[in-house]
Design an enzyme around this catalytic site. Structure first.
Site, short mmCIF file in Angstrom:
data_model
loop_
_atom_site.label_atom_id
_atom_site.label_comp_id
_atom_site.label_asym_id
_atom_site.label_seq_id
_atom_site.Cartn_x
_atom_site.Cartn_y
_atom_site.Cartn_z
N PHE A 1 0.84 -1.20 0.00
CA PHE A 1 0.00 0.00 0.00
C PHE A 1 0.87 1.25 0.00
CE2 PHE A 1 -2.75 -3.28 1.35
CZ PHE A 1 -4.03 -2.88 1.00
N ASP B 1 7.22 0.84 3.86
CA ASP B 1 8.31 1.63 4.45
C ASP B 1 9.50 0.72 4.73
OD1 ASP B 1 6.85 0.25 6.36
OD2 ASP B 1 7.25 1.71 7.95
N GLU C 1 -2.50 -6.30 12.73
CA GLU C 1 -1.49 -7.26 13.20
C GLU C 1 -2.02 -8.13 14.33
OE1 GLU C 1 3.00 -6.47 13.25
OE2 GLU C 1 2.44 -6.08 15.33
N1 UDP Z 1 0.21 3.01 5.05
C1 UDP Z 1 0.04 3.93 4.01
N2 UDP Z 1 -0.30 5.22 4.31
C2 UDP Z 1 -0.45 5.66 5.59
C3 UDP Z 1 -0.26 4.74 6.64
C4 UDP Z 1 0.08 3.41 6.34
O1 UDP Z 1 0.18 3.57 2.86
O2 UDP Z 1 -0.74 6.85 5.79
C5 UDP Z 1 0.52 1.61 4.71
C6 UDP Z 1 1.98 1.47 4.24
O3 UDP Z 1 2.06 0.46 3.28
C7 UDP Z 1 2.67 1.07 5.54
C8 UDP Z 1 1.62 0.17 6.17
O4 UDP Z 1 0.37 0.78 5.84
O5 UDP Z 1 3.91 0.43 5.33
C9 UDP Z 1 1.74 0.00 7.68
O6 UDP Z 1 1.92 1.23 8.32
P1 UDP Z 1 3.31 1.63 8.97
O7 UDP Z 1 4.42 1.13 8.12
O8 UDP Z 1 3.29 3.08 9.27
O9 UDP Z 1 3.29 0.80 10.34
P2 UDP Z 1 4.58 0.43 11.25
O10 UDP Z 1 5.43 -0.48 10.47
O11 UDP Z 1 5.28 1.71 11.59
O12 UDP Z 1 3.93 -0.19 12.43
C1 GAL Z 2 6.63 -2.24 16.74
C2 GAL Z 2 6.21 -2.07 15.30
C3 GAL Z 2 4.70 -2.08 15.20
C4 GAL Z 2 4.12 -3.31 15.88
C5 GAL Z 2 4.66 -3.40 17.29
C6 GAL Z 2 4.12 -4.64 17.99
O1 GAL Z 2 8.02 -2.38 16.82
O2 GAL Z 2 6.69 -0.84 14.81
O3 GAL Z 2 4.31 -2.08 13.86
O4 GAL Z 2 4.49 -4.44 15.15
O5 GAL Z 2 6.07 -3.42 17.29
O6 GAL Z 2 4.38 -4.55 19.36
MN MN Z 3 5.99 -0.29 8.39
#
Ligand code: UDP
Ligand code: GAL
Ligand code: MN
Length: 308
Positions: free
Chosen positions: A59, A153, A243
């Site tokens: 996404f 990301d 998740e």
């Molecule tokens: N995402 C997006 N736009 C947003 C927020 C999330 O496209 O404004 C999608 C993107 O693919 C991202 C995924 O949702 O990698 C999960 O969000 P994020 O990576 O921020 O979560 P984290 O890994 O920090 O928990």
């Molecule tokens: C963080 C991660 C989140 C989620 C969380 C679970 O490190 O950025 O996306 O997976 O752990 O505790």
């Molecule tokens: Mn991410």
């Protein structure tokens, strides 16, 4: 009958494990994939024989389009090289994504698919399950055999190949590989459909990379989306969004293969000795800047102006 090509390689051992510093099998006999535990030449030949088609969905909603270029460029170097690959970019900014002119290797295609966007970043994450379910049912199931779903990301920095494929695969989260059940950030409120009791659970899986056959991904995303909608009716949101629901699913529908944290690493965790390769690595980001419409700086500026 002679099928496929003759191949020469070292005989596998029955009594000497290739690695002794990590666990290579779950109690339900699903392999855990670590570097040094498989022969990629054998696997490539086997998957090529079947002409396997692999989808990679991610996404790029709102500002997350900034991660796209590095993601695709590194995937071209490391993701399923030599196999048929379809990238599926789900985005609310189709025009902007079309501006990129990615040079793709042979047998590789890229598709930009419209996705709705949501005000809250949490909803963007939650709705990934619904979107993947719908596109799997309506499209992916006709175009690919396996589908992997990834955070954007991220960047590839080493091979992610067919060794990772299986009917249903999940990735061990880099923050929890050696922790107790009690330390897992599962949803602990019984009202939520993502609830996991304290005496259950195998691993803590990351939502940033999972996959399987399109049939299995349909079942998984449908289950998670239904749980998310049931929670919404009760006004409850699972702790780690989609998740949490994914982790619930994997307890009762166990993955047939697990990917070690080599397949989803975060350099903030350092580089432990058992980690021989970092294949798919988080790109550092400023959560507030990237997730919100207005950055913190913009908000500060706005409130300052309002005072004057
Ligand atoms: N995402 C997006 N736009 C947003 C927020 C999330 O496209 O404004 C999608 C993107 O693919 C991202 C995924 O949702 O990698 C999960 O969000 P994020 O990576 O921020 O979560 P984290 O890994 O920090 O928990
Ligand atoms: C963080 C991660 C989140 C989620 C969380 C679970 O490190 O950025 O996306 O997976 O752990 O505790
Ligand atoms: Mn991410």
């Amino acid at each position: 009958m002679h099928c496929g090509k003759r191949m020469l390689y070292e005989k596998p051992q029955a009594l000497t494990p290739p690695r002794t510093d990590v666990v290579m099998m779950t109690p339900w006999l699903a392999p855990i994939v670590w570097n040094g535990t498989y022969n990629i030449d054998i696997l490539n030949a086997q998957f090529q024989l079947r002409g396997v088609r692999i989808g990679l969905a991610m996404f790029a909603i709102k500002k997350y389009v900034v991660f796209l270029q590095q993601f695709i460029e590194t995937a071209e170097k490391f993701f399923m090289v030599g196999h048929k690959v379809n990238y599926y970019i789900l985005t609310d900014r189709v025009e902007e994504v079309h501006q990129y002119n990615f040079k793709l290797g042979e047998g590789r295609q890229l598709f930009t698919l419209q996705s709705p966007t949501y005000k809250r970043w949490q909803d963007i994450c939650f709705r990934r399950m619904e979107m993947i379910r719908n596109y799997t049912r309506d499209r992916f199931i006709n175009e690919v055999d396996y589908l992997a779903v990834a955070d954007i990301d991220m960047q590839f920095s080493d091979d992610v190949g067919v060794e990772s494929l299986s009917e249903l695969f999940g990735t061990i989260h880099p923050g929890f590989y050696n922790l107790s059940r009690q330390s897992f950030t599962y949803e602990r409120r019984a009202e939520s459909r993502a609830y996991i009791p304290p005496d259950e659970g195998d691993f803590y899986y990351a939502a940033g990379y999972f996959g399987g056959t399109t049939e299995e991904i349909y079942k998984l995303t449908n289950y998670c989306h239904n749980g998310i909608m049931a929670d919404r009716k009760k006004n409850i949101e699972a702790l780690w969004h989609e998740e949490s629901h994914l982790n619930k699913y994997f307890i009762y529908y166990k993955p047939t293969k697990l990917l070690s944290p080599e397949y989803l690493w975060d350099n903030r965790m350092g580089i432990p000795g058992f980690l021989k390769r970092r294949r798919f690595v988080a790109v550092p980001k400023n959560h507030n800047e990237i997730r919100n419409k207005r950055s913190i700086k913009e908000k500060q500026r706005a409130s300052k102006n309002a005072k004057h």
